[in-house]
Motif scaffolding. Sequence first.
Motif, PDB file in Angstrom:
ATOM      1  N   TYR A  33       0.846  -1.185  -0.013  1.00 64.31           N
ATOM      2  CA  TYR A  33      -0.074   0.058  -0.280  1.00 64.31           C
ATOM      3  C   TYR A  33       0.602   0.926   0.314  1.00 64.31           C
ATOM      4  O   TYR A  33       2.049   1.183   0.252  1.00 64.31           O
ATOM      5  N   VAL A  34       0.060   2.490  -0.473  1.00 61.99           N
ATOM      6  CA  VAL A  34       0.969   3.760  -0.443  1.00 61.99           C
ATOM      7  C   VAL A  34       0.452   4.269   0.525  1.00 61.99           C
ATOM      8  O   VAL A  34      -1.096   4.589   0.202  1.00 61.99           O
ATOM      9  N   VAL A  35       1.125   5.406   1.116  1.00 61.36           N
ATOM     10  CA  VAL A  35       0.670   6.681   2.075  1.00 61.36           C
ATOM     11  C   VAL A  35       1.614   7.137   1.658  1.00 61.36           C
ATOM     12  O   VAL A  35       2.901   7.987   1.074  1.00 61.36           O
ATOM     13  N   LEU A  56      -8.522  14.909  -6.006  1.00 57.48           N
ATOM     14  CA  LEU A  56      -7.934  13.199  -5.663  1.00 57.48           C
ATOM     15  C   LEU A  56      -7.378  12.916  -4.766  1.00 57.48           C
ATOM     16  O   LEU A  56      -7.254  12.122  -3.437  1.00 57.48           O
ATOM     17  N   THR A  57      -6.174  13.105  -5.107  1.00 67.13           N
ATOM     18  CA  THR A  57      -5.365  12.807  -3.980  1.00 67.13           C
ATOM     19  C   THR A  57      -4.690  13.308  -2.638  1.00 67.13           C
ATOM     20  O   THR A  57      -4.385  12.438  -2.343  1.00 67.13           O
ATOM     21  N   PHE A  58      -5.437  14.437  -2.552  1.00 62.73           N
ATOM     22  CA  PHE A  58      -5.711  15.212  -1.190  1.00 62.73           C
ATOM     23  C   PHE A  58      -6.546  13.879  -0.553  1.00 62.73           C
ATOM     24  O   PHE A  58      -6.544  13.731   0.948  1.00 62.73           O
ATOM     25  N   VAL A  59      -7.619  13.370  -1.142  1.00 60.02           N
ATOM     26  CA  VAL A  59      -9.116  12.582  -1.065  1.00 60.02           C
ATOM     27  C   VAL A  59      -8.469  10.943  -0.301  1.00 60.02           C
ATOM     28  O   VAL A  59      -8.708  10.440   0.722  1.00 60.02           O
ATOM     29  N   LEU A  60      -6.782  11.205  -0.661  1.00 62.96           N
ATOM     30  CA  LEU A  60      -6.504   9.696   0.035  1.00 62.96           C
ATOM     31  C   LEU A  60      -5.687   9.652   0.676  1.00 62.96           C
ATOM     32  O   LEU A  60      -4.855   8.853   0.306  1.00 62.96           O
ATOM     33  N   HIS A  61      -4.841  11.276   0.543  1.00 59.46           N
ATOM     34  CA  HIS A  61      -4.769  11.507   2.304  1.00 59.46           C
ATOM     35  C   HIS A  61      -5.302  10.832   3.416  1.00 59.46           C
ATOM     36  O   HIS A  61      -6.437  10.914   3.970  1.00 59.46           O
ATOM     37  N   PRO A  62      -4.172   9.876   3.812  1.00 65.54           N
ATOM     38  CA  PRO A  62      -5.513   9.004   5.310  1.00 65.54           C
ATOM     39  C   PRO A  62      -5.984   9.337   5.923  1.00 65.54           C
ATOM     40  O   PRO A  62      -6.833   9.685   6.271  1.00 65.54           O
ATOM     41  N   GLU A  79     -20.359  13.127   1.864  1.00 61.72           N
ATOM     42  CA  GLU A  79     -20.900  12.374   0.944  1.00 61.72           C
ATOM     43  C   GLU A  79     -20.516  10.951  -0.179  1.00 61.72           C
ATOM     44  O   GLU A  79     -21.555  10.190   0.454  1.00 61.72           O
ATOM     45  N   ILE A  80     -19.634  11.058   0.272  1.00 56.05           N
ATOM     46  CA  ILE A  80     -18.772  10.113  -0.695  1.00 56.05           C
ATOM     47  C   ILE A  80     -18.663   9.077   0.010  1.00 56.05           C
ATOM     48  O   ILE A  80     -18.466   7.985  -0.092  1.00 56.05           O
ATOM     49  N   LEU A  81     -18.277   9.153   1.262  1.00 55.07           N
ATOM     50  CA  LEU A  81     -17.715   8.376   2.547  1.00 55.07           C
ATOM     51  C   LEU A  81     -18.644   7.725   3.141  1.00 55.07           C
ATOM     52  O   LEU A  81     -19.046   7.133   3.825  1.00 55.07           O
ATOM     53  N   ARG A  82     -20.534   8.199   2.648  1.00 51.41           N
ATOM     54  CA  ARG A  82     -21.633   7.645   3.190  1.00 51.41           C
ATOM     55  C   ARG A  82     -21.543   6.016   2.524  1.00 51.41           C
ATOM     56  O   ARG A  82     -22.306   5.425   2.764  1.00 51.41           O
ATOM     57  N   ILE A  83     -20.898   5.775   1.047  1.00 51.74           N
ATOM     58  CA  ILE A  83     -21.117   5.516  -0.081  1.00 51.74           C
ATOM     59  C   ILE A  83     -19.724   4.547  -0.051  1.00 51.74           C
ATOM     60  O   ILE A  83     -20.297   2.674  -0.074  1.00 51.74           O
ATOM     61  N   ILE A  84     -18.615   4.905   0.664  1.00 54.46           N
ATOM     62  CA  ILE A  84     -17.443   4.510   0.022  1.00 54.46           C
ATOM     63  C   ILE A  84     -17.032   4.470   0.899  1.00 54.46           C
ATOM     64  O   ILE A  84     -16.963   5.384   2.206  1.00 54.46           O
ATOM     65  N   ASP A  85     -15.862   3.397   1.717  1.00 53.43           N
ATOM     66  CA  ASP A  85     -15.018   3.802   2.294  1.00 53.43           C
ATOM     67  C   ASP A  85     -13.245   3.288   2.166  1.00 53.43           C
ATOM     68  O   ASP A  85     -13.748   3.662   0.539  1.00 53.43           O
ATOM     69  N   LYS A  86     -12.760   4.690   2.748  1.00 55.64           N
ATOM     70  CA  LYS A  86     -11.437   4.963   2.336  1.00 55.64           C
ATOM     71  C   LYS A  86     -10.446   3.669   2.301  1.00 55.64           C
ATOM     72  O   LYS A  86      -9.669   3.920   0.507  1.00 55.64           O
ATOM     73  N   ASP A  87     -11.224   2.286   2.101  1.00 57.44           N
ATOM     74  CA  ASP A  87     -10.290   1.215   1.623  1.00 57.44           C
ATOM     75  C   ASP A  87     -11.071   0.957   0.077  1.00 57.44           C
ATOM     76  O   ASP A  87      -9.573   1.152  -0.624  1.00 57.44           O
ATOM     77  N   ASP A  88     -12.457   1.838  -0.167  1.00 59.41           N
ATOM     78  CA  ASP A  88     -12.399   1.360  -1.620  1.00 59.41           C
ATOM     79  C   ASP A  88     -11.760   2.366  -2.450  1.00 59.41           C
ATOM     80  O   ASP A  88     -11.920   1.806  -3.715  1.00 59.41           O
ATOM     81  N   LEU A  89     -10.874   3.051  -2.037  1.00 59.59           N
ATOM     82  CA  LEU A  89      -9.955   3.833  -3.003  1.00 59.59           C
ATOM     83  C   LEU A  89      -9.071   3.174  -3.588  1.00 59.59           C
ATOM     84  O   LEU A  89      -8.148   4.006  -3.963  1.00 59.59           O
TER      85      LEU A  89
END
Lengths: 122, 194
Positions: free
Chosen positions: A62-64, B120-126, B148-158
């Motif tokens: 995984y990437v962080v 999108l890159t910022f959204v990927l930040h943990p 709104e997006i995170l009501r549908i998907i989890d961070k893991d789905d990314l």
Amino acid sequence: MKTLKELKQLRDETRKHMNMRQKGTQTRIQVGMATCGIAAGAREVVRRFMEEIERKDLSDVYVVQVGCMGECAFEPLVEIIDTDGTSTIYAEVNEAKASEIIAEHVVRGKRIDKYTLQKVKM
Amino acid sequence: MDDLSLSLLDICMNSAEADASTVKASIMTYPDDHKLEMTVEDDGVGMENDVAEKATDPFYTQRPSRKVGLGLPLLKHAATNTGGDFHIRTRPGKGTIVRAVFHMDHVDMPNLGDLASSVLTFVLHPKTNDFTFTYGDVKNTFVFDLNEILRIIDKDDLSNGSIRRYIYDMLQEGINMKEGENHEDIEGIKTVTR
């Protein structure tokens, strides 16, 4: 037009195929994403790593995104932490190098010495 | 920074580093005044006044925590180069607002760049959860609300590329929205017509 409903369908489809992750036995790819990293192209490097991981179906990698790694002149810096805890820092990583690092280091377990920070700095 | 999208990502990253739980980013254009305003507002640790004053000094940073680096001075330079303005409002423990105003018709006006990719890159930040990105002009405003997006998907789905691409396309659609189009019926993509 993109909708949340369609996103939901996509989520359901993709989850069927998703491998369960085993925490603790993963290879970690840390990309420096402070000002220095971003200015040098880290955003595209993150994207390439994620694409390669998916393309090669590497569910244990995984990437962080991390902050400044202290060697701003050699950004984008990427640290690979292998499952045994070994750390390798690659310097001046671009999209092509990211693909190579995945293929050689992550998949085949062979460090690419010429791209390491140590070598690049010399 | 090569373009505004990279500055946006950079300033948002500052917010994440400042332990913000809420980040509101926006890029608004005011065609009549030929101005573009970029704002990033967070509820992170904030800065003392003396730190904030030094924050745009390129030779100042708060190592090792590095709350402030080269990002703010670069953005200030880019904005003032176009004859624009730059402000930071901050209070310790309350948060920070960074605002940069650009004159769009100035020869030194930077390109917008790939805004969807930065968002999108910022959204990927943990650490990113409660995050909104607003883009628009006086007539149409597009709001991307990660809640709104995170009501549908989890961070893991990314970790799935097709999910990431879908969200990227969603962002592109909103950013490139033409006047008169209405996305109001869709949660997560809202347009406000004034």
